[in-house]
Enzyme design. Structure first.
Site, PDB file in Angstrom:
ATOM      1  N   THR A 117     100.625  44.804 -18.853  1.00 49.40           N
ATOM      2  CA  THR A 117     101.797  45.688 -18.796  1.00 49.40           C
ATOM      3  C   THR A 117     102.743  45.334 -17.658  1.00 49.40           C
ATOM      4  O   THR A 117     102.304  44.836 -16.608  1.00 49.40           O
ATOM      5  CB  THR A 117     101.325  47.152 -18.624  1.00 49.40           C
ATOM      6  OG1 THR A 117     102.453  47.972 -18.307  1.00 49.40           O
ATOM      7  CG2 THR A 117     100.328  47.297 -17.482  1.00 49.40           C
ATOM      8  N   TYR A 141      97.111  53.148 -13.724  1.00 53.98           N
ATOM      9  CA  TYR A 141      97.136  52.416 -14.995  1.00 53.98           C
ATOM     10  C   TYR A 141      97.508  50.953 -14.744  1.00 53.98           C
ATOM     11  O   TYR A 141      96.795  50.027 -15.147  1.00 53.98           O
ATOM     12  CB  TYR A 141      98.129  53.093 -15.943  1.00 53.98           C
ATOM     13  CG  TYR A 141      98.513  52.240 -17.123  1.00 53.98           C
ATOM     14  CD1 TYR A 141      97.544  51.816 -18.032  1.00 53.98           C
ATOM     15  CD2 TYR A 141      99.844  51.851 -17.333  1.00 53.98           C
ATOM     16  CE1 TYR A 141      97.895  51.013 -19.109  1.00 53.98           C
ATOM     17  CE2 TYR A 141     100.191  51.062 -18.403  1.00 53.98           C
ATOM     18  CZ  TYR A 141      99.211  50.642 -19.289  1.00 53.98           C
ATOM     19  OH  TYR A 141      99.561  49.843 -20.345  1.00 53.98           O
TER      20      TYR A 141
END
Ligand code: UDP
Length: 327
Positions: A117, A141
């Site tokens: 990501t 995350y």
């Protein structure tokens, strides 16, 4: 016909990847614990219900299906939740991935495509985010995904595990045939929440922060269509099959849109008003995340076809009205 183990194949991106793999002639075997995925979304190949924290289960599935490659999507992926419950992210995402990576090496399955990501970059004012940019994740995350990238790098060096890492920008849209689409419970992502607000499933969309240092005060993101994204994964697989070695690719279009711009496009596409409320910033959000790389285009031959905002919103809206899953 080559077999690909797809972890998270019952989820949003994984289910679209399974469709793309099946269309490209592969057999996608979904491995998913259904914690956030949907069995109904497994439509393009066999399903194995299992958890990445259960190493014996992974070994058993690898022994039975003997996949030629692995695409690893399974992860918790909510920025806000990761700030409130970081342990969940480190345990599931990092430990689960380490289990999978070790099992892959032990089984001799040496081609690995990983879903990372742009959240691994974090906020970097005035920096063009390309694959060589420094990574300073602002939330657990992003930190968990960066840790998995490090594991892959080490296992590549030690055991020759070939890996392609894709750093996604904001994934949106849905299969234009509405066979699969985005359906999270609870939903936290901007476009599906906005569509819920448009058709009255929720009162309003809350804009998280209007005081960012951007032209209209709201956060800027680079949105990429899920179908274009998974096309890149098939190209990544072919890259590994061609023996081209491990590589990192950003997957974004290079165009940034603010939350308010996405709201305006959604109103235009659906021809309806978007009820909005202005709220506080969400902890962990970066001001601006836009890809500054064309490596996927130049080296993989990736050509995004549906990643303009009106098409992404129109595809998401079609799925929103037609599609649904049952557990
Ligand atoms: N966002 C928002 N309201 C919402 C959900 C998201 O204003 O209800 C904003 C969020 O702050 C971010 C952008 O929309 O700037 C995209 O958020 P999303 O959760 O969809 O993806 P993320 O960027 O966190 O991966």
């Amino acid at each position: 016909m080559a077999t690909v183990l797809v972890t998270g194949g019952a989820g949003y991106i994984g289910s679209h990847a399974c469709k793309a793999l099946a269309q490209a002639g592969y057999t996608p075997v979904t491995f998913d614990n259904l914690s956030t995925g949907w069995q109904d979304a497994v439509r393009f190949g066999p399903f194995e219900q299992g958890d990445l924290l259960d190493r014996a289960c992974i070994d058993e599935v690898l022994a039975r299906h003997r996949p030629d490659a692995i695409m690893h999507f399974a992860a918790f992926s909510q920025v806000g939740e990761s700030m409130q419950n970081p342990g969940k992210y480190w345990r599931n995402n990092v430990w689960g991935s380490q289990n999978l990576i070790e099992a892959a090496v032990d089984a001799g399955c040496m081609d690995f495509v990983f879903s990372s990501t742009c959240a691994t970059y974090g906020d970097q004012d005035n920096v063009v985010l390309d694959e060589n940019s420094e990574q300073h994740p602002m939330n657990s995350y992003g930190a968990s995904k960066r840790a998995i990238e490090d594991i892959l790098k080490d296992f590549g060096a030690a055991y020759g595990l070939n890996h392609v890492i894709f750093r996604y920008f904001n994934v949106a849209g849905a299969d234009p045939d509405a066979e699969v689409g985005e359906f999270h419970h609870p939903e936290t992502h901007l476009i599906p929440l906005m569509l819920d607000a448009i058709d009255g499933k929720r009162d309003a969309l809350t804009i998280f922060g209007t005081d960012y240092d951007t032209p209209d005060g709201t956060c800027i993101r680079d949105y990429v269509h899920v179908c274009d994204l998974v096309d890149a994964h098939v190209l990544g697989l072919k890259w590994l099959e061609g023996g081209k070695g491990s590589k990192v690719f950003n997957l974004g279009t290079g165009s940034g849109f603010s939350v308010r711009e996405v709201v305006n496009h959604s109103a235009a596409v659906t021809n309806q008003k978007v009820p909005i409320v202005e709220g506080d910033r969400r902890p962990g959000d970066c001001t601006r995340l836009v890809s500054g790389s064309t490596r996927a285009e130049t080296e993989l031959g990736w050509q995004p076809k549906r990643s303009d905002l009106p098409t992404m919103i129109a595809d998401a809206w079609r799925w929103h009205r037609l599609g649904h899953y049952e557990k």
